[in-house]
Write a protein that holds these residues in place. Structure first.
Motif, PDB file in Angstrom:
ATOM      1  N   SER A  47      92.785 -17.716  68.214  1.00 30.55           N
ATOM      2  CA  SER A  47      92.197 -16.551  68.870  1.00 30.55           C
ATOM      3  C   SER A  47      91.205 -15.906  67.928  1.00 30.55           C
ATOM      4  O   SER A  47      91.534 -15.628  66.780  1.00 30.55           O
ATOM      5  CB  SER A  47      93.282 -15.547  69.246  1.00 30.55           C
ATOM      6  OG  SER A  47      94.094 -16.093  70.263  1.00 30.55           O
ATOM      7  N   ARG A  49      88.521 -12.672  67.889  1.00 28.22           N
ATOM      8  CA  ARG A  49      88.152 -11.462  68.638  1.00 28.22           C
ATOM      9  C   ARG A  49      86.840 -10.851  68.181  1.00 28.22           C
ATOM     10  O   ARG A  49      86.511  -9.740  68.548  1.00 28.22           O
ATOM     11  CB  ARG A  49      89.279 -10.430  68.533  1.00 28.22           C
ATOM     12  CG  ARG A  49      90.592 -10.924  69.128  1.00 28.22           C
ATOM     13  CD  ARG A  49      91.744  -9.975  68.829  1.00 28.22           C
ATOM     14  NE  ARG A  49      92.990 -10.467  69.416  1.00 28.22           N
ATOM     15  CZ  ARG A  49      93.772 -11.388  68.876  1.00 28.22           C
ATOM     16  NH1 ARG A  49      93.432 -11.939  67.733  1.00 28.22           N
ATOM     17  NH2 ARG A  49      94.883 -11.773  69.480  1.00 28.22           N
ATOM     18  N   GLN A 125      89.296  -2.384  73.273  1.00 27.96           N
ATOM     19  CA  GLN A 125      89.086  -3.439  72.267  1.00 27.96           C
ATOM     20  C   GLN A 125      87.576  -3.634  72.088  1.00 27.96           C
ATOM     21  O   GLN A 125      86.964  -4.544  72.665  1.00 27.96           O
ATOM     22  CB  GLN A 125      89.765  -4.738  72.737  1.00 27.96           C
ATOM     23  CG  GLN A 125      90.277  -5.590  71.586  1.00 27.96           C
ATOM     24  CD  GLN A 125      91.215  -6.687  72.068  1.00 27.96           C
ATOM     25  OE1 GLN A 125      91.574  -6.764  73.248  1.00 27.96           O
ATOM     26  NE2 GLN A 125      91.629  -7.545  71.168  1.00 27.96           N
ATOM     27  N   VAL A 128      85.387  -6.875  71.839  1.00 28.90           N
ATOM     28  CA  VAL A 128      85.265  -7.756  73.011  1.00 28.90           C
ATOM     29  C   VAL A 128      83.971  -7.474  73.786  1.00 28.90           C
ATOM     30  O   VAL A 128      83.395  -8.361  74.406  1.00 28.90           O
ATOM     31  CB  VAL A 128      86.521  -7.599  73.915  1.00 28.90           C
ATOM     32  CG1 VAL A 128      86.344  -8.242  75.269  1.00 28.90           C
ATOM     33  CG2 VAL A 128      87.740  -8.193  73.215  1.00 28.90           C
ATOM     34  N   SER A 164      93.055 -21.254  81.299  1.00 29.34           N
ATOM     35  CA  SER A 164      92.764 -20.495  80.080  1.00 29.34           C
ATOM     36  C   SER A 164      92.867 -21.406  78.852  1.00 29.34           C
ATOM     37  O   SER A 164      92.036 -21.332  77.941  1.00 29.34           O
ATOM     38  CB  SER A 164      93.723 -19.308  79.949  1.00 29.34           C
ATOM     39  OG  SER A 164      93.463 -18.597  78.764  1.00 29.34           O
ATOM     40  N   ASN A 168      90.312 -22.233  75.896  1.00 24.26           N
ATOM     41  CA  ASN A 168      90.616 -22.118  74.461  1.00 24.26           C
ATOM     42  C   ASN A 168      90.244 -23.411  73.728  1.00 24.26           C
ATOM     43  O   ASN A 168      89.681 -23.388  72.637  1.00 24.26           O
ATOM     44  CB  ASN A 168      92.109 -21.827  74.241  1.00 24.26           C
ATOM     45  CG  ASN A 168      92.535 -20.512  74.862  1.00 24.26           C
ATOM     46  OD1 ASN A 168      91.763 -19.561  74.911  1.00 24.26           O
ATOM     47  ND2 ASN A 168      93.769 -20.451  75.344  1.00 24.26           N
ATOM     48  N   VAL A 179      89.406 -15.641  72.983  1.00 21.15           N
ATOM     49  CA  VAL A 179      90.806 -15.209  72.908  1.00 21.15           C
ATOM     50  C   VAL A 179      91.299 -15.032  74.350  1.00 21.15           C
ATOM     51  O   VAL A 179      90.579 -14.454  75.166  1.00 21.15           O
ATOM     52  CB  VAL A 179      90.955 -13.895  72.101  1.00 21.15           C
ATOM     53  CG1 VAL A 179      90.029 -12.797  72.591  1.00 21.15           C
ATOM     54  CG2 VAL A 179      92.402 -13.383  72.122  1.00 21.15           C
ATOM     55  N   ARG A 181      93.215 -13.051  77.034  1.00 19.69           N
ATOM     56  CA  ARG A 181      93.629 -11.634  77.045  1.00 19.69           C
ATOM     57  C   ARG A 181      94.237 -11.244  78.386  1.00 19.69           C
ATOM     58  O   ARG A 181      93.628 -11.461  79.438  1.00 19.69           O
ATOM     59  CB  ARG A 181      92.443 -10.720  76.771  1.00 19.69           C
ATOM     60  CG  ARG A 181      91.821 -10.881  75.403  1.00 19.69           C
ATOM     61  CD  ARG A 181      90.604 -10.019  75.236  1.00 19.69           C
ATOM     62  NE  ARG A 181      90.868  -8.600  75.192  1.00 19.69           N
ATOM     63  CZ  ARG A 181      90.603  -7.759  76.168  1.00 19.69           C
ATOM     64  NH1 ARG A 181      90.087  -8.173  77.305  1.00 19.69           N
ATOM     65  NH2 ARG A 181      90.864  -6.476  76.037  1.00 19.69           N
ATOM     66  N   SER A 183      94.987  -8.013  78.860  1.00 15.15           N
ATOM     67  CA  SER A 183      94.573  -6.627  79.132  1.00 15.15           C
ATOM     68  C   SER A 183      93.186  -6.553  79.761  1.00 15.15           C
ATOM     69  O   SER A 183      92.274  -7.282  79.365  1.00 15.15           O
ATOM     70  CB  SER A 183      94.637  -5.782  77.849  1.00 15.15           C
ATOM     71  OG  SER A 183      94.178  -6.523  76.761  1.00 15.15           O
ATOM     72  N   ILE A 203      94.213 -13.173  83.778  1.00 12.62           N
ATOM     73  CA  ILE A 203      93.870 -13.285  82.354  1.00 12.62           C
ATOM     74  C   ILE A 203      92.350 -13.366  82.211  1.00 12.62           C
ATOM     75  O   ILE A 203      91.650 -13.709  83.177  1.00 12.62           O
ATOM     76  CB  ILE A 203      94.598 -14.506  81.727  1.00 12.62           C
ATOM     77  CG1 ILE A 203      94.825 -14.312  80.234  1.00 12.62           C
ATOM     78  CG2 ILE A 203      93.886 -15.800  81.992  1.00 12.62           C
ATOM     79  CD1 ILE A 203      95.924 -15.182  79.665  1.00 12.62           C
ATOM     80  N   ASN A 204      91.860 -13.031  81.026  1.00  8.73           N
ATOM     81  CA  ASN A 204      90.419 -13.176  80.779  1.00  8.73           C
ATOM     82  C   ASN A 204      90.196 -13.814  79.416  1.00  8.73           C
ATOM     83  O   ASN A 204      91.042 -13.719  78.533  1.00  8.73           O
ATOM     84  CB  ASN A 204      89.709 -11.816  80.872  1.00  8.73           C
ATOM     85  CG  ASN A 204      90.190 -10.842  79.821  1.00  8.73           C
ATOM     86  OD1 ASN A 204      89.792 -10.921  78.665  1.00  8.73           O
ATOM     87  ND2 ASN A 204      91.078  -9.923  80.216  1.00  8.73           N
ATOM     88  N   ASN A 205      89.070 -14.484  79.278  1.00 10.48           N
ATOM     89  CA  ASN A 205      88.657 -15.099  78.012  1.00 10.48           C
ATOM     90  C   ASN A 205      87.224 -14.679  77.691  1.00 10.48           C
ATOM     91  O   ASN A 205      86.283 -15.221  78.283  1.00 10.48           O
ATOM     92  CB  ASN A 205      88.681 -16.640  78.112  1.00 10.48           C
ATOM     93  CG  ASN A 205      90.015 -17.252  77.809  1.00 10.48           C
ATOM     94  OD1 ASN A 205      90.891 -17.277  78.665  1.00 10.48           O
ATOM     95  ND2 ASN A 205      90.199 -17.762  76.605  1.00 10.48           N
TER      96      ASN A 205
END
Ligand SMILES: Cc1cc2nc3c(=O)[nH]c(=O)nc-3n(C[C@H](O)[C@H](O)[C@H](O)COP(=O)(O)O)c2cc1C
Length: 212
Positions: A47, A49, A125, A128, A164, A168, A179, A181, A183, A203-205
């Protein structure tokens, strides 16, 4: 007075015109032969960020989306497996200029909404927000079941998790930072992406070149 009315009218129609201004983006062919060897990819996966604000090269964007959940066989099946081949996962692509939906069949991006929604994903964050692209993964429960229940949601979470992980891994292979995420501002994004009640935002990337 007439000037005032026309000014008000143009202000009212501005967001509408903006949305119409976004055009379908036809992606170039993905690079299916490049990237690091698989074992190196596993070794490099992590990950990250911190992102450079540089936009992704068109070739990298294309390869990223194809690897995420593109079509890899003549029968239309995908790089990511899905329960009963429901192909329930949609990849929304957020750029500074707007939100798009990845159309795997056409290998193209279809406009969803003009405007920058990356802040709704980043939240507090801050780092991001620098990512030039954020992929938001959504499962449409209706494609998994006519009567979606808790079990359907569990299956959807697994399907999204696999997409996801494809992201990655392809990022590790191409030297991109990402990453996964959980959130994000669910309410704001559901509205921006015009999601149906049966679409689960999971989820998000964020993706970009690593910050030097
Ligand atoms: C389902 C899931 C949700 C996550 N949500 C967040 C998140 O909201 N914000 C974040 O910074 N990292 C998030 N992560 C990343 C994890 O913190 C990270 O994978 C973990 O610390 C291990 O680090 P590594 O990925 O470098 O191995 C999430 C990971 C997963 C699998």
């Amino acid at each position: 007075m007439r000037l005032l009315i026309s000014l008000l009218l143009s202000l009212l129609t501005l967001p509408l015109l903006d949305a119409q201004e976004l055009k379908v983006i036809k992606l170039e062919a993905p690079d299916k032969a490049g990237g690091a060897p698989l074992m190196k990819v596993f070794n490099n996966r992590k990950s990250d960020r911190e992102f450079s604000t540089a936009k992704l090269r068109p070739q990298d964007l294309s390869t990223l989306l194809w690897a995420a959940n593109g079509i890899n066989r003549p029968d239309g099946k995908r790089t990511a497996p899905s329960a009963v081949n429901a192909q329930d996962v949609d990849v929304y692509v957020l750029f500074q200029e707007g939100a798009y939906l990845y159309d795997a069949k056409a290998h193209a991006l279809t406009p969803v909404a003009a405007g920058d929604y990356r802040g709704d994903v980043a939240g507090r964050q801050e780092s991001v927000k620098a990512a030039p692209v954020i992929l938001v993964l959504v499962s449409d429960l209706e494609r998994l079941s006519k009567t979606p229940d808790e079990g359907t949601q569990r299956t959807a979470a697994v399907d999204v998790g696999i997409v996801s992980q494809n992201i990655n891994l392809v990022c590790a292979g191409l030297g991109l930072a990402t990453v996964p995420r959980g959130s994000m501002d669910q309410d704001a994004l559901r509205k921006a992406l015009k999601l149906k009640p049966t679409q689960l935002l999971l989820i998000n990337n964020p993706v970009g070149y690593p910050k030097q």
